[in-house]
Write a protein that holds these residues in place. Structure first.
Motif, short mmCIF file in Angstrom:
data_model
loop_
_atom_site.label_atom_id
_atom_site.label_comp_id
_atom_site.label_asym_id
_atom_site.label_seq_id
_atom_site.Cartn_x
_atom_site.Cartn_y
_atom_site.Cartn_z
N VAL A 3 56.72 68.02 -83.26
CA VAL A 3 55.55 68.52 -82.44
C VAL A 3 56.28 69.29 -81.14
CG1 VAL A 3 53.80 67.78 -81.16
CG2 VAL A 3 54.06 66.95 -83.36
N THR A 4 57.29 68.33 -80.69
CA THR A 4 57.78 68.94 -79.33
C THR A 4 58.63 70.00 -79.39
OG1 THR A 4 59.55 67.16 -79.48
CG2 THR A 4 57.69 66.48 -78.27
N THR A 5 59.20 70.43 -80.87
CA THR A 5 59.98 71.62 -80.75
C THR A 5 59.27 72.65 -81.28
OG1 THR A 5 60.51 70.92 -83.04
CG2 THR A 5 62.08 70.27 -81.29
N GLY A 6 57.70 72.41 -81.54
CA GLY A 6 57.01 73.51 -82.01
C GLY A 6 57.01 73.95 -83.10
N THR A 7 57.74 73.15 -84.27
CA THR A 7 57.86 73.01 -85.81
C THR A 7 56.27 72.76 -86.13
OG1 THR A 7 60.01 72.31 -85.64
CG2 THR A 7 59.01 72.40 -87.63
N ILE A 8 55.76 71.95 -85.82
CA ILE A 8 54.42 71.23 -86.18
C ILE A 8 53.43 71.64 -84.95
CG2 ILE A 8 52.94 69.33 -86.92
CD1 ILE A 8 55.49 67.72 -87.78
N ASN A 9 52.56 72.33 -85.45
CA ASN A 9 51.41 72.84 -84.38
C ASN A 9 49.76 72.48 -84.95
OD1 ASN A 9 50.45 74.96 -85.76
ND2 ASN A 9 52.43 75.91 -85.49
N PRO A 10 48.99 72.72 -84.41
CA PRO A 10 47.50 72.50 -84.80
C PRO A 10 47.22 73.16 -86.16
CG PRO A 10 47.53 72.85 -82.48
CD PRO A 10 48.76 73.13 -82.84
N PHE A 11 47.92 74.28 -86.42
CA PHE A 11 47.63 75.05 -87.68
C PHE A 11 48.54 74.74 -88.81
CE2 PHE A 11 46.76 77.37 -83.86
CZ PHE A 11 45.42 77.68 -83.91
N THR A 12 49.50 73.66 -88.73
CA THR A 12 50.36 73.28 -89.65
C THR A 12 49.69 72.58 -90.69
OG1 THR A 12 52.06 72.98 -88.02
CG2 THR A 12 52.35 71.86 -90.28
N ASP A 18 52.58 64.60 -98.68
CA ASP A 18 53.52 64.36 -97.34
C ASP A 18 52.88 63.63 -96.44
OD1 ASP A 18 54.80 65.25 -94.81
OD2 ASP A 18 54.71 67.31 -95.41
N PHE A 19 53.71 62.54 -95.99
CA PHE A 19 53.41 61.55 -95.27
C PHE A 19 52.87 61.64 -93.99
CE2 PHE A 19 57.59 61.94 -93.70
CZ PHE A 19 57.54 61.48 -92.20
N ARG A 20 53.49 62.93 -93.28
CA ARG A 20 52.96 63.52 -91.79
C ARG A 20 51.52 63.58 -91.73
NH1 ARG A 20 57.28 68.01 -91.26
NH2 ARG A 20 56.38 68.57 -93.37
N ARG A 25 49.39 61.11 -84.96
CA ARG A 25 49.53 61.98 -83.82
C ARG A 25 49.69 63.40 -84.35
NH1 ARG A 25 55.06 59.39 -84.02
NH2 ARG A 25 56.24 60.68 -85.87
N ASN A 26 49.53 63.65 -85.89
CA ASN A 26 49.76 64.95 -86.39
C ASN A 26 48.46 65.32 -86.62
OD1 ASN A 26 52.35 65.07 -86.27
ND2 ASN A 26 52.74 64.21 -88.29
N ALA A 27 47.17 64.63 -86.33
CA ALA A 27 46.06 65.11 -86.47
C ALA A 27 45.62 66.39 -85.65
CB ALA A 27 45.02 63.98 -86.07
N PRO A 28 44.94 67.29 -86.24
CA PRO A 28 44.55 68.66 -85.38
C PRO A 28 44.19 68.62 -83.82
CG PRO A 28 43.87 68.81 -87.58
CD PRO A 28 44.09 67.43 -87.51
N ASP A 29 43.36 67.38 -83.76
CA ASP A 29 43.12 67.33 -82.37
C ASP A 29 44.06 66.71 -81.23
OD1 ASP A 29 42.34 64.71 -83.71
OD2 ASP A 29 40.98 64.21 -82.53
N LEU A 31 47.45 67.03 -81.99
CA LEU A 31 48.26 68.34 -81.69
C LEU A 31 47.79 69.15 -80.73
CD1 LEU A 31 49.28 68.92 -85.52
CD2 LEU A 31 50.88 67.86 -83.71
N ALA A 32 46.68 69.61 -80.81
CA ALA A 32 45.86 70.40 -79.73
C ALA A 32 46.17 69.89 -78.24
CB ALA A 32 44.40 70.88 -80.20
N ALA A 33 45.91 68.81 -78.33
CA ALA A 33 45.88 68.24 -76.96
C ALA A 33 47.33 68.03 -76.40
CB ALA A 33 45.54 66.80 -76.82
N ASN A 34 48.43 68.10 -77.07
CA ASN A 34 49.84 67.93 -76.76
C ASN A 34 50.45 69.34 -76.71
OD1 ASN A 34 49.93 64.97 -76.52
ND2 ASN A 34 50.11 64.98 -78.81
N MET A 35 49.89 70.46 -77.05
CA MET A 35 50.31 71.89 -76.69
C MET A 35 50.79 72.07 -75.38
SD MET A 35 50.89 73.10 -79.67
CE MET A 35 51.48 71.52 -80.31
N PRO A 36 49.96 71.79 -74.36
CA PRO A 36 50.63 72.08 -73.02
C PRO A 36 51.88 71.44 -72.76
CG PRO A 36 48.39 71.59 -72.80
CD PRO A 36 48.80 71.34 -74.26
N LEU A 37 51.96 70.19 -73.15
CA LEU A 37 53.53 69.40 -72.98
C LEU A 37 54.48 70.22 -73.90
CD1 LEU A 37 55.19 67.14 -71.95
CD2 LEU A 37 54.42 65.98 -74.23
#
Length: 85
Positions: A3-12, A18-20, A25-29, A31-37
């Motif tokens: 997530v922090t490297t941009g590999t996983i995003n709300p559209f992933t 896949d366990f992820r 923390r990988n739920a779309p909402d 992920l979207a909340a963490n995008m500014p970080l």
């Protein structure tokens, strides 16, 4: 790190099994909340002349052992080797 490297995003989209996909923390909402970080980390890495993964690397173990799970991909190992401390 994905997530922090941009590999996983709300559209992933995760493949079946896949366990992820089950990690909250990988739920779309979430992920979207963490995008500014994520954006801030990526901008900081650019200013430092590094990738986000290199910026966030643990200083005690900058380079993964070649037989470790994290280093199974050549690209990840090469990125780790370029980490600056």
């Amino acid at each position: 790190m994905g997530v922090t490297t941009g590999t996983i995003n709300p559209f992933t989209g995760f493949t079946e099994g896949d366990f992820r996909a089950a990690v909250p923390r990988n739920a779309p909402d979430a992920l979207a909340a963490n995008m500014p970080l994520v954006q801030m980390i990526q901008e900081w890495a650019v200013r430092k002349g590094a990738t986000a993964a290199q910026l966030l690397a643990d200083g005690a173990a900058t380079v993964d052992r070649p037989d470790s799970e994290c280093a199974t991909r050549t690209a990840h190992l090469l990125e780790d080797l370029g980490a600056k401390k």
